[in-house]
Design an enzyme around this catalytic site. Structure first.
Site, PDB file in Angstrom:
ATOM      1  N   LYS A  58       1.997   0.659  18.729  1.00 51.02           N
ATOM      2  CA  LYS A  58       2.711   1.746  18.047  1.00 51.02           C
ATOM      3  C   LYS A  58       1.853   3.013  17.983  1.00 51.02           C
ATOM      4  O   LYS A  58       2.345   4.106  18.188  1.00 51.02           O
ATOM      5  CB  LYS A  58       3.105   1.324  16.611  1.00 51.02           C
ATOM      6  CG  LYS A  58       4.067   0.133  16.567  1.00 51.02           C
ATOM      7  CD  LYS A  58       4.576  -0.134  15.158  1.00 51.02           C
ATOM      8  CE  LYS A  58       3.514  -0.574  14.170  1.00 51.02           C
ATOM      9  NZ  LYS A  58       2.953  -1.899  14.419  1.00 51.02           N
ATOM     10  N   ARG A 133       8.070  -1.285   6.483  1.00 49.17           N
ATOM     11  CA  ARG A 133       7.593  -2.639   6.783  1.00 49.17           C
ATOM     12  C   ARG A 133       8.311  -3.685   5.958  1.00 49.17           C
ATOM     13  O   ARG A 133       8.003  -4.866   6.069  1.00 49.17           O
ATOM     14  CB  ARG A 133       6.110  -2.720   6.464  1.00 49.17           C
ATOM     15  CG  ARG A 133       5.218  -2.480   7.655  1.00 49.17           C
ATOM     16  CD  ARG A 133       3.825  -2.341   7.112  1.00 49.17           C
ATOM     17  NE  ARG A 133       2.874  -2.996   7.955  1.00 49.17           N
ATOM     18  CZ  ARG A 133       2.063  -2.344   8.772  1.00 49.17           C
ATOM     19  NH1 ARG A 133       2.164  -1.047   8.919  1.00 49.17           N
ATOM     20  NH2 ARG A 133       1.165  -3.000   9.460  1.00 49.17           N
ATOM     21  N   ARG A 171      -8.546  -5.806  20.288  1.00 43.83           N
ATOM     22  CA  ARG A 171      -8.434  -4.365  20.012  1.00 43.83           C
ATOM     23  C   ARG A 171      -9.762  -3.768  19.544  1.00 43.83           C
ATOM     24  O   ARG A 171     -10.457  -4.332  18.715  1.00 43.83           O
ATOM     25  CB  ARG A 171      -7.376  -4.133  18.929  1.00 43.83           C
ATOM     26  CG  ARG A 171      -7.285  -2.681  18.514  1.00 43.83           C
ATOM     27  CD  ARG A 171      -5.976  -2.328  17.909  1.00 43.83           C
ATOM     28  NE  ARG A 171      -5.723  -2.972  16.629  1.00 43.83           N
ATOM     29  CZ  ARG A 171      -4.590  -2.823  15.960  1.00 43.83           C
ATOM     30  NH1 ARG A 171      -3.615  -2.115  16.460  1.00 43.83           N
ATOM     31  NH2 ARG A 171      -4.427  -3.433  14.807  1.00 43.83           N
ATOM     32  N   ARG A 204     -11.636  -3.129  13.909  1.00 38.09           N
ATOM     33  CA  ARG A 204     -11.183  -2.913  12.539  1.00 38.09           C
ATOM     34  C   ARG A 204     -11.439  -4.157  11.701  1.00 38.09           C
ATOM     35  O   ARG A 204     -11.314  -5.275  12.194  1.00 38.09           O
ATOM     36  CB  ARG A 204      -9.678  -2.608  12.549  1.00 38.09           C
ATOM     37  CG  ARG A 204      -9.388  -1.137  12.619  1.00 38.09           C
ATOM     38  CD  ARG A 204      -7.953  -0.826  12.857  1.00 38.09           C
ATOM     39  NE  ARG A 204      -7.021  -1.663  12.102  1.00 38.09           N
ATOM     40  CZ  ARG A 204      -5.705  -1.532  12.167  1.00 38.09           C
ATOM     41  NH1 ARG A 204      -5.176  -0.609  12.932  1.00 38.09           N
ATOM     42  NH2 ARG A 204      -4.916  -2.311  11.485  1.00 38.09           N
ATOM     43  N   ARG A 215      -1.446 -11.192   8.841  1.00 38.01           N
ATOM     44  CA  ARG A 215      -0.634 -10.009   9.141  1.00 38.01           C
ATOM     45  C   ARG A 215       0.594 -10.371   9.973  1.00 38.01           C
ATOM     46  O   ARG A 215       1.677  -9.836   9.755  1.00 38.01           O
ATOM     47  CB  ARG A 215      -1.477  -8.961   9.875  1.00 38.01           C
ATOM     48  CG  ARG A 215      -2.418  -8.231   8.926  1.00 38.01           C
ATOM     49  CD  ARG A 215      -3.565  -7.598   9.656  1.00 38.01           C
ATOM     50  NE  ARG A 215      -3.165  -6.540  10.559  1.00 38.01           N
ATOM     51  CZ  ARG A 215      -3.822  -6.217  11.664  1.00 38.01           C
ATOM     52  NH1 ARG A 215      -4.911  -6.888  12.005  1.00 38.01           N
ATOM     53  NH2 ARG A 215      -3.413  -5.253  12.424  1.00 38.01           N
TER      54      ARG A 215
HETATM   55  P1  ADP Z   1      -1.154  -2.904  11.975  1.00 33.49           P
HETATM   56  O1  ADP Z   1       0.197  -2.345  12.357  1.00 33.49           O
HETATM   57  O2  ADP Z   1      -1.943  -3.248  13.175  1.00 33.49           O
HETATM   58  O3  ADP Z   1      -1.082  -4.007  10.941  1.00 33.49           O
HETATM   59  P2  ADP Z   1      -1.708  -0.569  10.327  1.00 33.49           P
HETATM   60  O4  ADP Z   1      -2.822   0.368  10.566  1.00 33.49           O
HETATM   61  O5  ADP Z   1      -0.318  -0.096  10.522  1.00 33.49           O
HETATM   62  O6  ADP Z   1      -2.033  -1.821  11.247  1.00 33.49           O
HETATM   63  O7  ADP Z   1      -1.812  -1.156   8.830  1.00 33.49           O
HETATM   64  C1  ADP Z   1      -3.006  -1.674   8.316  1.00 33.49           C
HETATM   65  C2  ADP Z   1      -2.760  -2.198   6.894  1.00 33.49           C
HETATM   66  O8  ADP Z   1      -2.331  -1.106   6.049  1.00 33.49           O
HETATM   67  C3  ADP Z   1      -1.654  -3.240   6.769  1.00 33.49           C
HETATM   68  O9  ADP Z   1      -2.130  -4.544   7.050  1.00 33.49           O
HETATM   69  C4  ADP Z   1      -1.250  -3.062   5.307  1.00 33.49           C
HETATM   70  O10 ADP Z   1      -2.201  -3.676   4.440  1.00 33.49           O
HETATM   71  C5  ADP Z   1      -1.360  -1.563   5.115  1.00 33.49           C
HETATM   72  N1  ADP Z   1      -0.076  -0.862   5.389  1.00 33.49           N
HETATM   73  C6  ADP Z   1       0.203  -0.034   6.435  1.00 33.49           C
HETATM   74  N2  ADP Z   1       1.460   0.411   6.361  1.00 33.49           N
HETATM   75  C7  ADP Z   1       2.009  -0.132   5.245  1.00 33.49           C
HETATM   76  C8  ADP Z   1       3.295  -0.079   4.648  1.00 33.49           C
HETATM   77  N3  ADP Z   1       4.301   0.628   5.187  1.00 33.49           N
HETATM   78  N4  ADP Z   1       3.491  -0.774   3.495  1.00 33.49           N
HETATM   79  C9  ADP Z   1       2.511  -1.493   2.944  1.00 33.49           C
HETATM   80  N5  ADP Z   1       1.282  -1.625   3.467  1.00 33.49           N
HETATM   81  C10 ADP Z   1       1.021  -0.950   4.611  1.00 33.49           C
END
Ligand code: ADP
Length: 259
Positions: A58, A133, A171, A204, A215
């Site tokens: 994404k 999400r 990654r 990360r 996740r």
């Molecule tokens: P990925 O899509 O690879 O899990 P992101 O960078 O999008 O990584 O998100 C990292 C973390 O940030 C998630 O595991 C969650 O803890 C938090 N996070 C991101 N977006 C949201 C969201 N929309 N609602 C709640 N938590 C979020």
């Protein structure tokens, strides 16, 4: 023009923001590299909601969309990581959820997102990466977008589950420019170093095996219902995310161009 208190006056700020938005808007309808007279109208991007499991690419696609349409890419993961880095009260609370691979509660997430979407650079549209999400977030986003009057595309990057684990464990990201690589599928030209700015790539902290399992599990339980919600409204546009980033980008552009 600065006021006596040293702040940029509101009128000047608004004027400059509007000019910047207009300039960005003008650029975005010209395809880079086209000769004068051969300009092609590009679709008005509006809001692009990018959905997909962790590791589906994404952020890479957001970056490409930003460059092509001159609208900001808003990654809720990046917004949260920025709060954590700056040690804000919201960041301090969000940190433990993120480290555990859990979703950050809406009471912390939603105000951060709303604040970002109210910035002037979002007036023409924006790309959302990582939000919504959950079903509740999808409904809340519907409310936020209602009055903006922007065309909205909800795009799902489809990637087979068995591939995601390798995509996530492999990654590596550049801490300077945020570009992602993958040691198995998309390695940098020089091992461990960003192609663009030579910074040392890092893994990360939530890309560790145990956290990744959590996740992916959270995605199935929480995010799939949000995706089904858009599908049931006939608004979900699926793109095959299991191909080169160029091909994925081309499929997305085709979706945006469709009436
Ligand atoms: P990925 O899509 O690879 O899990 P992101 O960078 O999008 O990584 O998100 C990292 C973390 O940030 C998630 O595991 C969650 O803890 C938090 N996070 C991101 N977006 C949201 C969201 N929309 N609602 C709640 N938590 C979020």
């Amino acid at each position: 023009m600065k006021t006596e208190s040293g702040k940029v006056s509101r009128r000047r700020f608004l004027k400059e923001s509007t000019a910047a938005v207009a300039a960005a808007s003008a650029c975005s309808i010209l395809e880079p590299g086209l000769a004068r007279g051969a300009e092609k109208e590009l679709p008005r991007a509006g809001v692009v909601v990018l959905l997909g499991p962790p590791g589906a690419g994404k952020s890479e696609q957001s970056r490409r969309l930003t460059e092509r349409h001159s609208i900001p890419a808003i990654s809720t993961g990046d917004l949260l990581r920025d709060h954590v880095r700056r040690g804000t009260p919201l960041g301090l609370q969000a940190d433990s959820y993120m480290k555990a691979g859990k979703l950050v509660p809406d009471s912390l997430m939603n105000p951060i997102l709303e604040d970002r979407l109210s910035q002037p650079d979002c007036e023409r549209g924006f790309i959302l990466d990582g939000y919504p999400r959950t079903l509740a977030q999808a409904e809340s986003l519907g409310g936020l977008l209602k009055n903006k009057g922007l065309p909205t595309h909800v795009i799902l990057l489809d990637v087979p589950t068995e591939r995601l684990f390798k995509l996530l464990t492999g990654r590596r990201v550049c801490p300077r420019c945020n570009r992602s690589y993958n040691i198995y599928f998309q390695p940098p030209k020089k091992e461990g170093v960003c192609d663009v700015d030579n910074a040392l790539l890092v893994q990360r902290s939530d890309d560790k095996e145990e956290v990744i399992r959590r996740r992916l599990d959270t995605y199935q339980k929480e995010t799939v219902p949000a995706i089904e919600y858009y599908a049931s409204q006939g608004r979900l546009e699926r793109v095959n995310g299991d191909q080169s980033p160029e091909k994925v980008a081309a499929e997305i552009e085709a979706k945006l161009a469709a009436p």
